[in-house]
Motif scaffolding. Structure first.
Motif, PDB file in Angstrom:
ATOM      1  N   MET A   1       0.831  -1.199   0.000  1.00  0.00           N
ATOM      2  CA  MET A   1       0.000   0.000   0.000  1.00  0.00           C
ATOM      3  C   MET A   1       0.872   1.258   0.000  1.00  0.00           C
ATOM      4  SD  MET A   1      -3.004  -1.006   2.732  1.00  0.00           S
ATOM      5  CE  MET A   1      -3.815   0.577   2.464  1.00  0.00           C
ATOM      6  N   PRO A   2       0.448   2.310  -0.725  1.00  0.00           N
ATOM      7  CA  PRO A   2       1.233   3.547  -0.730  1.00  0.00           C
ATOM      8  C   PRO A   2       1.187   4.215   0.639  1.00  0.00           C
ATOM      9  CG  PRO A   2      -0.893   3.872  -1.823  1.00  0.00           C
ATOM     10  CD  PRO A   2      -0.759   2.403  -1.562  1.00  0.00           C
ATOM     11  N   PRO A   3       2.185   5.030   0.955  1.00  0.00           N
ATOM     12  CA  PRO A   3       2.187   5.728   2.243  1.00  0.00           C
ATOM     13  C   PRO A   3       0.974   6.642   2.397  1.00  0.00           C
ATOM     14  CG  PRO A   3       4.333   5.880   1.181  1.00  0.00           C
ATOM     15  CD  PRO A   3       3.389   5.308   0.172  1.00  0.00           C
ATOM     16  N   ARG A   4       0.500   6.793   3.635  1.00  0.00           N
ATOM     17  CA  ARG A   4      -0.604   7.707   3.906  1.00  0.00           C
ATOM     18  C   ARG A   4      -0.138   9.138   3.675  1.00  0.00           C
ATOM     19  NH1 ARG A   4      -0.534   4.688   9.407  1.00  0.00           N
ATOM     20  NH2 ARG A   4      -2.026   2.989   9.111  1.00  0.00           N
ATOM     21  N   LEU A   5      -1.014   9.931   3.092  1.00  0.00           N
ATOM     22  CA  LEU A   5      -0.683  11.338   2.880  1.00  0.00           C
ATOM     23  C   LEU A   5      -0.940  12.160   4.136  1.00  0.00           C
ATOM     24  CD1 LEU A   5      -2.129  11.891  -0.718  1.00  0.00           C
ATOM     25  CD2 LEU A   5       0.246  11.475  -0.047  1.00  0.00           C
ATOM     26  N   ASN A   6      -2.000  11.830   4.864  1.00  0.00           N
ATOM     27  CA  ASN A   6      -2.379  12.590   6.057  1.00  0.00           C
ATOM     28  C   ASN A   6      -2.679  11.635   7.213  1.00  0.00           C
ATOM     29  OD1 ASN A   6      -2.480  15.401   4.967  1.00  0.00           O
ATOM     30  ND2 ASN A   6      -4.027  14.491   3.619  1.00  0.00           N
ATOM     31  N   PRO A   7      -1.652  11.146   7.900  1.00  0.00           N
ATOM     32  CA  PRO A   7      -1.893  10.249   9.036  1.00  0.00           C
ATOM     33  C   PRO A   7      -2.735  10.940  10.104  1.00  0.00           C
ATOM     34  CG  PRO A   7       0.444  10.322   8.455  1.00  0.00           C
ATOM     35  CD  PRO A   7      -0.221  11.419   7.698  1.00  0.00           C
ATOM     36  N   THR A   8      -3.581  10.156  10.772  1.00  0.00           N
ATOM     37  CA  THR A   8      -4.402  10.712  11.851  1.00  0.00           C
ATOM     38  C   THR A   8      -3.540  10.965  13.086  1.00  0.00           C
ATOM     39  OG1 THR A   8      -4.954   8.549  12.787  1.00  0.00           O
ATOM     40  CG2 THR A   8      -6.375   9.377  11.008  1.00  0.00           C
ATOM     41  N   LEU A   9      -4.141  11.631  14.053  1.00  0.00           N
ATOM     42  CA  LEU A   9      -3.438  11.905  15.310  1.00  0.00           C
ATOM     43  C   LEU A   9      -2.991  10.602  15.962  1.00  0.00           C
ATOM     44  CD1 LEU A   9      -2.661  14.134  17.372  1.00  0.00           C
ATOM     45  CD2 LEU A   9      -4.877  13.740  18.463  1.00  0.00           C
ATOM     46  N   ARG A  10      -3.847   9.587  15.984  1.00  0.00           N
ATOM     47  CA  ARG A  10      -3.497   8.300  16.583  1.00  0.00           C
ATOM     48  C   ARG A  10      -2.335   7.650  15.832  1.00  0.00           C
ATOM     49  NH1 ARG A  10      -4.582   3.153  15.295  1.00  0.00           N
ATOM     50  NH2 ARG A  10      -5.935   3.833  13.607  1.00  0.00           N
ATOM     51  N   GLN A  11      -2.399   7.669  14.513  1.00  0.00           N
ATOM     52  CA  GLN A  11      -1.340   7.054  13.713  1.00  0.00           C
ATOM     53  C   GLN A  11       0.001   7.767  13.913  1.00  0.00           C
ATOM     54  OE1 GLN A  11      -3.384   7.506  10.011  1.00  0.00           O
ATOM     55  NE2 GLN A  11      -4.443   5.522  10.154  1.00  0.00           N
ATOM     56  N   ARG A  12      -0.041   9.092  13.986  1.00  0.00           N
ATOM     57  CA  ARG A  12       1.199   9.848  14.227  1.00  0.00           C
ATOM     58  C   ARG A  12       1.760   9.557  15.615  1.00  0.00           C
ATOM     59  NH1 ARG A  12      -1.834  14.297  12.435  1.00  0.00           N
ATOM     60  NH2 ARG A  12      -1.397  15.441  14.357  1.00  0.00           N
ATOM     61  N   ARG A  13       0.853   9.373  16.595  1.00  0.00           N
ATOM     62  CA  ARG A  13       1.323   9.113  17.956  1.00  0.00           C
ATOM     63  C   ARG A  13       1.974   7.741  18.064  1.00  0.00           C
ATOM     64  NH1 ARG A  13       0.606  11.250  23.057  1.00  0.00           N
ATOM     65  NH2 ARG A  13       2.223  10.322  24.353  1.00  0.00           N
ATOM     66  N   ILE A  14       1.419   6.748  17.403  1.00  0.00           N
ATOM     67  CA  ILE A  14       2.064   5.429  17.395  1.00  0.00           C
ATOM     68  C   ILE A  14       3.473   5.559  16.834  1.00  0.00           C
ATOM     69  CG2 ILE A  14       2.036   3.133  16.341  1.00  0.00           C
ATOM     70  CD1 ILE A  14      -1.085   3.368  16.380  1.00  0.00           C
ATOM     71  N   GLY A  15       3.588   6.283  15.723  1.00  0.00           N
ATOM     72  CA  GLY A  15       4.901   6.480  15.121  1.00  0.00           C
ATOM     73  C   GLY A  15       5.856   7.216  16.038  1.00  0.00           C
ATOM     74  N   ALA A  16       5.354   8.234  16.729  1.00  0.00           N
ATOM     75  CA  ALA A  16       6.201   9.015  17.644  1.00  0.00           C
ATOM     76  C   ALA A  16       6.737   8.134  18.772  1.00  0.00           C
ATOM     77  CB  ALA A  16       5.418  10.187  18.207  1.00  0.00           C
ATOM     78  N   GLU A  17       5.891   7.225  19.274  1.00  0.00           N
ATOM     79  CA  GLU A  17       6.346   6.347  20.348  1.00  0.00           C
ATOM     80  C   GLU A  17       7.390   5.351  19.854  1.00  0.00           C
ATOM     81  OE1 GLU A  17       5.694   6.739  23.564  1.00  0.00           O
ATOM     82  OE2 GLU A  17       4.604   8.529  22.928  1.00  0.00           O
ATOM     83  N   LEU A  18       7.267   4.908  18.604  1.00  0.00           N
ATOM     84  CA  LEU A  18       8.291   4.036  18.033  1.00  0.00           C
ATOM     85  C   LEU A  18       9.617   4.791  17.923  1.00  0.00           C
ATOM     86  CD1 LEU A  18       6.278   2.252  15.178  1.00  0.00           C
ATOM     87  CD2 LEU A  18       6.858   1.353  17.440  1.00  0.00           C
ATOM     88  N   ARG A  19       9.541   6.048  17.487  1.00  0.00           N
ATOM     89  CA  ARG A  19      10.757   6.853  17.372  1.00  0.00           C
ATOM     90  C   ARG A  19      11.414   7.034  18.746  1.00  0.00           C
ATOM     91  NH1 ARG A  19       8.710  11.443  16.566  1.00  0.00           N
ATOM     92  NH2 ARG A  19       9.277  12.266  18.609  1.00  0.00           N
TER      93      ARG A  19
END
Length: 282
Positions: A1-19
């Motif tokens: 699947m292509p990357p999301r253009l506009n991740p939701t707040l929840r999706q961004r937060r999951i990513g931030a915690e991984l970082r």
């Protein structure tokens, strides 16, 4: 699947915690990608929320980062498994993303604390008061957008009442005097605020003019409690839109601000007395 253009707040937060996990382990993106057997671009995209993370990938990521915080890992696993769409998605494209994220943060939190300097708490606003608050924006909003924002505000309020959670609002006294829409609308709003203050899950406390000073923030704040403390979030209300804070040190700073605010605020009973007095004096 292509990357999301506009991740939701929840999706961004999951990513931030991984970082945060990777950085706490002292790993560069390239090192982690080798440990996981994936391209380094995928690591970056996971950390920005642009691609999804399976529960299995989440646990592999945590293991590679030597993260042993099981409550956090389990909370994140629950987040990645939640693919449900919120009611606010029906407004996507017709309202700014920042407004939709207000509702998402509110809905997915376990509890809320607010500090209000300019207007009444959103969950307490009457329809006339909310319309007047949005109507003050300059340059003026088009009529259809004003109506959409007001309807959205009322839907947030209704949803919170269907699914209540602990909410504490600290309100600076000036808010109780500010006449958005005129005296009659403010009197109606104050009466509604008094009714809300009796709800078992809602706490309304006023910070009066006669305190020597109030601590910290000079903007409206919402502190949203996550399922574990690491997933708490602070929303700062800025003129250009909401800003979200999740850095550990900043969260600790805002918790201190709220503790200090609580120490100078009137009790719930005295707050109701002051609200009633102001309503009579208008």
């Amino acid at each position: 699947m292509p990357p999301r253009l506009n991740p939701t707040l929840r999706q961004r937060r999951i990513g931030a915690e991984l970082r945060k996990m990777r950085e706490a382990a002292g790993l560069q993106t390239v090192n982690l990608s080798r440990a996981l057997g994936i391209d380094r671009t995928q690591v970056s995209q996971m950390e920005s929320g642009k691609i999804g993370v399976s529960p299995e990938r989440l646990r592999s990521f945590a293991a590679a980062c030597k993260c042993t915080n099981m409550p956090l890992i389990e909370a994140l696993e629950s987040m990645v498994q939640d693919r449900s769409k919120g009611w606010w998605e029906e407004y996507r494209g017709s309202l700014p993303d920042g407004i939709l994220e207000n509702a998402e943060l509110e809905k997915r939190s376990d509890g809320l604390m607010m500090w209000l300097l300019t207007h009444m708490p959103g969950p307490c606003q009457t329809i006339n008061y909310a319309s007047s608050v949005f109507g003050r924006v300059f340059p003026p909003l088009p009529r259809h957008e004003l109506e959409a924002r007001t309807a959205f505000r009322m839907q947030r309020k209704a949803d919170l009442r269907r699914n209540p959670k602990p909410l504490t609002a600290f309100i600076y006294e000036s808010v109780l005097w500010t006449r958005f829409g005129g005296t009659q609308i403010l009197k109606e709003q104050l009466g509604s605020l008094l009714e809300d203050s009796e709800l078992p899950w809602m706490t309304i406390r006023v910070v009066p003019f006669d305190v020597e000073t109030f601590p910290g923030a000079a903007e409206n704040l919402a502190y949203a409690f996550g399922s574990v403390p690491e997933l708490d979030t602070v929303e700062r209300e800025l003129s250009q839109g909401p800003e979200y804070v999740d850095a550990v040190n900043e969260l600790a700073s805002y918790r201190y601000i709220f503790e200090r605010t609580e120490s100078v605020a009137l009790s719930t009973s005295n707050s109701r007395d002051l609200i009633s007095k102001i309503a009579r004096d208008l």
